[in-house]
Design an enzyme around this catalytic site. Sequence first.
Site, PDB file in Angstrom:
ATOM      1  N   LYS A  22      -0.697  -2.854 -33.404  1.00 15.07           N
ATOM      2  CA  LYS A  22      -1.019  -1.982 -32.247  1.00 15.07           C
ATOM      3  C   LYS A  22       0.271  -1.428 -31.660  1.00 15.07           C
ATOM      4  O   LYS A  22       0.393  -0.230 -31.428  1.00 15.07           O
ATOM      5  CB  LYS A  22      -1.749  -2.794 -31.190  1.00 15.07           C
ATOM      6  CG  LYS A  22      -1.815  -2.113 -29.818  1.00 15.07           C
ATOM      7  CD  LYS A  22      -2.515  -2.915 -28.755  1.00 15.07           C
ATOM      8  CE  LYS A  22      -1.661  -3.907 -28.053  1.00 15.07           C
ATOM      9  NZ  LYS A  22      -0.850  -3.395 -26.948  1.00 15.07           N
ATOM     10  N   ASN A  23       1.257  -2.293 -31.438  1.00 11.54           N
ATOM     11  CA  ASN A  23       2.461  -1.870 -30.720  1.00 11.54           C
ATOM     12  C   ASN A  23       3.403  -1.042 -31.586  1.00 11.54           C
ATOM     13  O   ASN A  23       4.317  -0.419 -31.060  1.00 11.54           O
ATOM     14  CB  ASN A  23       3.179  -3.077 -30.126  1.00 11.54           C
ATOM     15  CG  ASN A  23       2.371  -3.655 -28.963  1.00 11.54           C
ATOM     16  OD1 ASN A  23       1.403  -3.032 -28.514  1.00 11.54           O
ATOM     17  ND2 ASN A  23       2.733  -4.834 -28.517  1.00 11.54           N
ATOM     18  N   ARG A  94      -0.153   1.945 -20.514  1.00 15.54           N
ATOM     19  CA  ARG A  94       1.260   2.161 -20.173  1.00 15.54           C
ATOM     20  C   ARG A  94       2.032   2.807 -21.305  1.00 15.54           C
ATOM     21  O   ARG A  94       2.993   3.525 -21.096  1.00 15.54           O
ATOM     22  CB  ARG A  94       1.921   0.820 -19.865  1.00 15.54           C
ATOM     23  CG  ARG A  94       1.477   0.131 -18.656  1.00 15.54           C
ATOM     24  CD  ARG A  94       2.303  -1.098 -18.521  1.00 15.54           C
ATOM     25  NE  ARG A  94       3.633  -0.915 -19.055  1.00 15.54           N
ATOM     26  CZ  ARG A  94       4.589  -0.204 -18.495  1.00 15.54           C
ATOM     27  NH1 ARG A  94       4.323   0.424 -17.388  1.00 15.54           N
ATOM     28  NH2 ARG A  94       5.772  -0.094 -19.044  1.00 15.54           N
ATOM     29  N   CYS A 118       0.678  -3.199 -14.077  1.00 18.74           N
ATOM     30  CA  CYS A 118      -0.534  -3.730 -14.716  1.00 18.74           C
ATOM     31  C   CYS A 118      -0.605  -5.212 -14.343  1.00 18.74           C
ATOM     32  O   CYS A 118       0.221  -5.706 -13.580  1.00 18.74           O
ATOM     33  CB  CYS A 118      -0.467  -3.540 -16.232  1.00 18.74           C
ATOM     34  SG  CYS A 118       0.665  -4.685 -16.996  1.00 18.74           S
ATOM     35  N   ARG A 123       6.302  -3.446 -14.206  1.00 15.13           N
ATOM     36  CA  ARG A 123       6.586  -2.682 -15.431  1.00 15.13           C
ATOM     37  C   ARG A 123       7.111  -1.272 -15.152  1.00 15.13           C
ATOM     38  O   ARG A 123       6.506  -0.269 -15.499  1.00 15.13           O
ATOM     39  CB  ARG A 123       5.349  -2.686 -16.323  1.00 15.13           C
ATOM     40  CG  ARG A 123       4.952  -4.139 -16.638  1.00 15.13           C
ATOM     41  CD  ARG A 123       3.886  -4.274 -17.646  1.00 15.13           C
ATOM     42  NE  ARG A 123       4.339  -3.868 -18.969  1.00 15.13           N
ATOM     43  CZ  ARG A 123       3.507  -3.802 -19.994  1.00 15.13           C
ATOM     44  NH1 ARG A 123       2.247  -4.070 -19.830  1.00 15.13           N
ATOM     45  NH2 ARG A 123       3.932  -3.429 -21.178  1.00 15.13           N
ATOM     46  N   PRO A 124       8.229  -1.192 -14.476  1.00 13.63           N
ATOM     47  CA  PRO A 124       8.839   0.115 -14.202  1.00 13.63           C
ATOM     48  C   PRO A 124       9.320   0.783 -15.498  1.00 13.63           C
ATOM     49  O   PRO A 124       9.312   0.155 -16.568  1.00 13.63           O
ATOM     50  CB  PRO A 124      10.020  -0.240 -13.313  1.00 13.63           C
ATOM     51  CG  PRO A 124      10.295  -1.667 -13.558  1.00 13.63           C
ATOM     52  CD  PRO A 124       9.016  -2.303 -13.970  1.00 13.63           C
ATOM     53  N   VAL A 125       9.706   2.048 -15.376  1.00  7.43           N
ATOM     54  CA  VAL A 125      10.187   2.790 -16.556  1.00  7.43           C
ATOM     55  C   VAL A 125      11.596   3.332 -16.303  1.00  7.43           C
ATOM     56  O   VAL A 125      12.002   4.312 -16.941  1.00  7.43           O
ATOM     57  CB  VAL A 125       9.219   3.925 -16.946  1.00  7.43           C
ATOM     58  CG1 VAL A 125       7.918   3.367 -17.501  1.00  7.43           C
ATOM     59  CG2 VAL A 125       8.957   4.854 -15.748  1.00  7.43           C
ATOM     60  N   ASP A 126      12.332   2.684 -15.407  1.00  9.27           N
ATOM     61  CA  ASP A 126      13.659   3.204 -15.046  1.00  9.27           C
ATOM     62  C   ASP A 126      14.614   3.273 -16.237  1.00  9.27           C
ATOM     63  O   ASP A 126      15.420   4.203 -16.341  1.00  9.27           O
ATOM     64  CB  ASP A 126      14.265   2.361 -13.919  1.00  9.27           C
ATOM     65  CG  ASP A 126      14.227   0.865 -14.223  1.00  9.27           C
ATOM     66  OD1 ASP A 126      13.234   0.403 -14.797  1.00  9.27           O
ATOM     67  OD2 ASP A 126      15.203   0.168 -13.908  1.00  9.27           O
ATOM     68  N   LEU A 127      14.471   2.354 -17.186  1.00 11.30           N
ATOM     69  CA  LEU A 127      15.386   2.388 -18.341  1.00 11.30           C
ATOM     70  C   LEU A 127      15.070   3.565 -19.260  1.00 11.30           C
ATOM     71  O   LEU A 127      15.961   4.164 -19.866  1.00 11.30           O
ATOM     72  CB  LEU A 127      15.309   1.074 -19.132  1.00 11.30           C
ATOM     73  CG  LEU A 127      15.732  -0.198 -18.390  1.00 11.30           C
ATOM     74  CD1 LEU A 127      15.905  -1.341 -19.370  1.00 11.30           C
ATOM     75  CD2 LEU A 127      17.006   0.015 -17.599  1.00 11.30           C
ATOM     76  N   ASP A 309       4.314 -11.992 -26.201  1.00 12.33           N
ATOM     77  CA  ASP A 309       2.908 -11.677 -26.494  1.00 12.33           C
ATOM     78  C   ASP A 309       2.183 -12.823 -27.186  1.00 12.33           C
ATOM     79  O   ASP A 309       0.975 -12.731 -27.408  1.00 12.33           O
ATOM     80  CB  ASP A 309       2.800 -10.411 -27.358  1.00 12.33           C
ATOM     81  CG  ASP A 309       3.246  -9.182 -26.606  1.00 12.33           C
ATOM     82  OD1 ASP A 309       3.444  -8.133 -27.240  1.00 12.33           O
ATOM     83  OD2 ASP A 309       3.422  -9.275 -25.377  1.00 12.33           O
ATOM     84  N   ILE A 331      10.203 -12.680 -19.806  1.00 14.83           N
ATOM     85  CA  ILE A 331      10.107 -11.226 -19.962  1.00 14.83           C
ATOM     86  C   ILE A 331       9.300 -10.590 -18.833  1.00 14.83           C
ATOM     87  O   ILE A 331       9.703  -9.583 -18.259  1.00 14.83           O
ATOM     88  CB  ILE A 331       9.450 -10.876 -21.328  1.00 14.83           C
ATOM     89  CG1 ILE A 331      10.193 -11.547 -22.481  1.00 14.83           C
ATOM     90  CG2 ILE A 331       9.369  -9.355 -21.500  1.00 14.83           C
ATOM     91  CD1 ILE A 331      11.556 -10.974 -22.797  1.00 14.83           C
ATOM     92  N   ARG A 401      -8.731  -3.977 -26.685  1.00 13.47           N
ATOM     93  CA  ARG A 401      -7.523  -3.145 -26.691  1.00 13.47           C
ATOM     94  C   ARG A 401      -6.604  -3.541 -27.844  1.00 13.47           C
ATOM     95  O   ARG A 401      -5.856  -2.729 -28.352  1.00 13.47           O
ATOM     96  CB  ARG A 401      -6.751  -3.313 -25.381  1.00 13.47           C
ATOM     97  CG  ARG A 401      -7.508  -2.838 -24.169  1.00 13.47           C
ATOM     98  CD  ARG A 401      -6.613  -2.798 -22.975  1.00 13.47           C
ATOM     99  NE  ARG A 401      -5.381  -2.041 -23.269  1.00 13.47           N
ATOM    100  CZ  ARG A 401      -4.398  -1.879 -22.394  1.00 13.47           C
ATOM    101  NH1 ARG A 401      -4.478  -2.418 -21.196  1.00 13.47           N
ATOM    102  NH2 ARG A 401      -3.326  -1.190 -22.709  1.00 13.47           N
TER     103      ARG A 401
END
Length: 424
Positions: A22-23, A94, A118, A123-127, A309, A331, A401
């Site tokens: 999936k990932n 996400r 979530c 779970r920011p996206v700053d990077l 995971d 994590i 999912r």
Amino acid sequence: MDSIIVTGGGPLSGTIPIAGAKNACLTLMPATLLSDEPLTLTNAPRLSDIRTMTQLLESLGAEVARLSDGLVLSMSSHILNGERADYDIVRKMRASILVLGPLLARQGHAVVSLPGGCAIGARPVDLHLKAFEAMGAELDLRDGYVHAKAPAGGLRGGIVDFPFVSVGATENALMAATLARGTTVLKNAAQEPEIVDLAHCLQAMGAQISGEGTDTIEIQGVDRLHGATHRVVTDRIELGTYMLAPLIAGGEVTCIGGKRSLLEAFCVRIEEAGAIVTESAEGLTVRRGNGPIKAVNVETEPFPGFPTDLQAQMMALLCTAEGTSVLEEKIFENRFMHAPELTRMGANIEVQGGHAKVMGVSKLRGAPVMATDLRASVSLILAGLAAEGETTVGRVYHLDRGYEHVVAKLSGVGANIRRVKEDG
Ligand code: EPZ
């Protein structure tokens, strides 16, 4: 909402086919936006997240054909009619943020909704954004969207030094850098097998990439990428999940397509707990050694460390191990929501911040439990395999999912498991 009912039973035996990751698929699909030629993915998993990503790509003008009952995705983004990844799709998944890099690289601008948090964390996206800025992009965050614009001549190569490892940010930056002018270096890059798989797909499309699978990836930008056909790598998280089933319920199971190199750290831990893992051309065969499963300590880390995971699934095993185990989740900030549900089944778990102490008990008891996120839901099913009586796992849409045909795969090796539609 459907539920899954598991009745604790005896040892399992037989084979379980492992699907494509999936990932990996969720980052390979947006890669189609980088080229005006078709990209075909084989061994694609048939999951609701893949359908969500399909919906998002189609909203941007790409075409996605599901062939061979969904195992093959034939995609093309000859023309892109949109640049806006709307909140109503992005909030569902996400990974939608992974269209930002390809859109920025291909057409020089993009408007993508911020994904929001979530269940397992903010779970920011700053990077991700920092990486695009290093390639010359201007980013404006307003009304919940990222408005991104490349410089006049397009993105330019840059040095991206990630302060800590981020799988998604590495993937987004890697895709964007393939069409940037000049050289991009990603430092402290993620090394997950899904990153290597993405790099191999991009190389097949003509990208110039080296160092994938290490902490430093170098990309020489090219003018354009051509089409390709790529096979999605085996899902190491689904693999690890099913390897735990015979350790919890007893017996022996072979996971078809499994490779030890995909999850070495996980194999070392379960062997320390008493598993016997045998690798063959067919896959990975797992059974309990002589004697009980023993307590082990687990720390989640970026690859090649123990995968976050698989933390929830490992906890399900350790609930009935001999001794006390400590699991440290390094994590995500809130990834122990399966613990109170396992406690309802009789587990003895103390959670403090990022640590969970699991005191092994002799047996769990079936109970109605609630899934809160994808991996927590499957850990409850695993726990139910050897619990006394019936375990009913609610809200199994979380499961859909990331796990294809979980009832068929587990009942195929002798588990007493069924899915019930919500009554009414
Ligand atoms: C990917 O998420 C996976 N999802 C996750 O799998 C997996 O748990 C995670 O990598 C870690 O391996 C997909 O690939 C679709 P990160 P991602 O960026 O990319 C923080 C599953 O169950 N961070 O490596 O979002 C972040 O909050 C899912 O299949 C920032 O602070 O993970 C987290 O604490 C769950 N800023 C840590 O870094 C950023 O810009 C690692 O996140 C990005 C991340």
